[in-house]
Design a protein around this motif. Structure first.
Motif, PDB file in Angstrom:
ATOM      1  N   LYS A 114     -12.210  28.353 -24.445  1.00 38.21           N
ATOM      2  CA  LYS A 114     -12.343  27.636 -25.717  1.00 38.21           C
ATOM      3  C   LYS A 114     -12.850  28.572 -26.814  1.00 38.21           C
ATOM      4  O   LYS A 114     -12.345  28.553 -27.947  1.00 38.21           O
ATOM      5  CB  LYS A 114     -13.311  26.461 -25.540  1.00 38.21           C
ATOM      6  N   LYS A 118     -10.917  29.764 -30.120  1.00 34.81           N
ATOM      7  CA  LYS A 118     -11.507  29.596 -31.442  1.00 34.81           C
ATOM      8  C   LYS A 118     -11.513  30.910 -32.210  1.00 34.81           C
ATOM      9  O   LYS A 118     -11.231  30.933 -33.427  1.00 34.81           O
ATOM     10  CB  LYS A 118     -12.933  29.053 -31.303  1.00 34.81           C
ATOM     11  N   GLU A 121      -8.090  31.570 -33.409  1.00 33.83           N
ATOM     12  CA  GLU A 121      -7.770  30.722 -34.558  1.00 33.83           C
ATOM     13  C   GLU A 121      -8.396  31.263 -35.837  1.00 33.83           C
ATOM     14  O   GLU A 121      -7.760  31.256 -36.908  1.00 33.83           O
ATOM     15  CB  GLU A 121      -8.249  29.293 -34.291  1.00 33.83           C
ATOM     16  N   ARG A 122      -9.653  31.752 -35.711  1.00 31.53           N
ATOM     17  CA  ARG A 122     -10.312  32.320 -36.899  1.00 31.53           C
ATOM     18  C   ARG A 122      -9.586  33.579 -37.368  1.00 31.53           C
ATOM     19  O   ARG A 122      -9.412  33.794 -38.576  1.00 31.53           O
ATOM     20  CB  ARG A 122     -11.779  32.627 -36.588  1.00 31.53           C
TER      21      ARG A 122
END
Length: 274
Positions: A114, A118, A121-122
């Motif tokens: 996860k 994340k 994604e950033r």
């Protein structure tokens, strides 16, 4: 044969009457002895234990022995049950610990995945923002090399840190691994070790001028590559002759050291607010 003494001192045979009495007495004695013996035999027979009567003391010992054996067997059975129970409990604990370890590992793995997702994604958001920013600024053709930064060391500032005796460019404030962008479209003519500049990049622009980016922590382009205005080309650092993380930026008339010109005036000339 019995004899009796007379007063004259001679022996003579007892008479028939006396012999008869003696015989009777003997018979009576024998009879008496026989009676006594019979009575004794009867008494003896009466006092002796009968063969068909059981000894109750032996029965008691046998019963106690049977009871003790049964008690030992019961204790052994209880111990076996307790041992099996203890083994089952230990196996259950081990299984529970194994299951917990597996669950914790799965949980850590899920959390790591996860977090990685994340971060990706950033990164993608930053990349999209950089691309969008590059597209927006490419309309004017020029941008700051470090977005939202400011100049911490000016052009031609004197000091012993520079071999020429003065600063040949300007320093833009930037922490470690801050994105560095090409100020305008152009071609990469140098990307690698620049001596006192550490890791550096030199770009030739369409107007024939050059810009140089020094003390980089990492380089993201290669010689011969075409770049757009606002495109990320490196991450800032503190390589080479540097006292801390920042970006050294130069504007040049040629690709080599010593051809520098005022970078602030150069950027302002192309519409960049510095």
């Amino acid at each position: 044969m019995a004899f009796s003494r007379t007063t004259t001192g001679k022996h003579r045979r007892p008479g028939k009457v006396r012999r008869g009495r003696a015989s009777a007495a003997g018979i009576a004695g024998v009879a008496a002895v026989g009676v006594v013996g019979s009575l004794a035999s009867t008494a003896s027979a009466t006092s002796a234990p009968r063969a068909d009567v059981h000894d109750t003391s032996l029965d008691s010992v046998a019963g106690a022995s049977d009871h003790l054996s049964a008690s030992i067997d019961e204790q052994a059975r209880v111990q076996d049950v307790q041992a099996l129970k203890a083994k089952a409990e230990q196996e259950a604990r081990q299984a529970a610990a194994k299951a917990k370890k597996k669950a914790d590992e799965a949980k850590r793995k899920a959390a790591a995945e996860k977090a990685e997702k994340k971060r990706d994604e950033r990164k993608e958001e930053k990349a999209r923002a950089a691309r969008a920013g590059g597209e927006r600024t490419s309309l004017s053709g020029w941008v700051l090399p470090v977005e939202g930064s400011y100049i911490s060391t000016g052009y031609q500032q004197g000091g012993g840190m520079w071999s020429s005796g003065s600063h040949t460019g300007v320093d833009f404030h930037a922490g470690m691994n801050t994105p560095v962008h090409a100020v305008a479209a152009g071609e990469i003519v140098e990307a690698g070790d620049g001596g006192a500049y550490g890791n550096n990049i030199v770009i030739k622009h369409e107007d024939g001028t050059y810009t140089q980016y020094g003390h980089l922590n990492s380089i993201g382009v290669s010689v011969g590559q075409q770049v757009k205005a606002g495109q990320q080309i490196a991450l800032s650092g503190s390589t080479g002759n540097s006292s801390g993380p920042h970006l050294h930026f130069e504007a040049r008339t040629g690709p080599e050291y010593g051809s520098d010109m005022d970078p602030v005036a150069y950027l302002r000339q192309h519409g960049v607010k510095v």
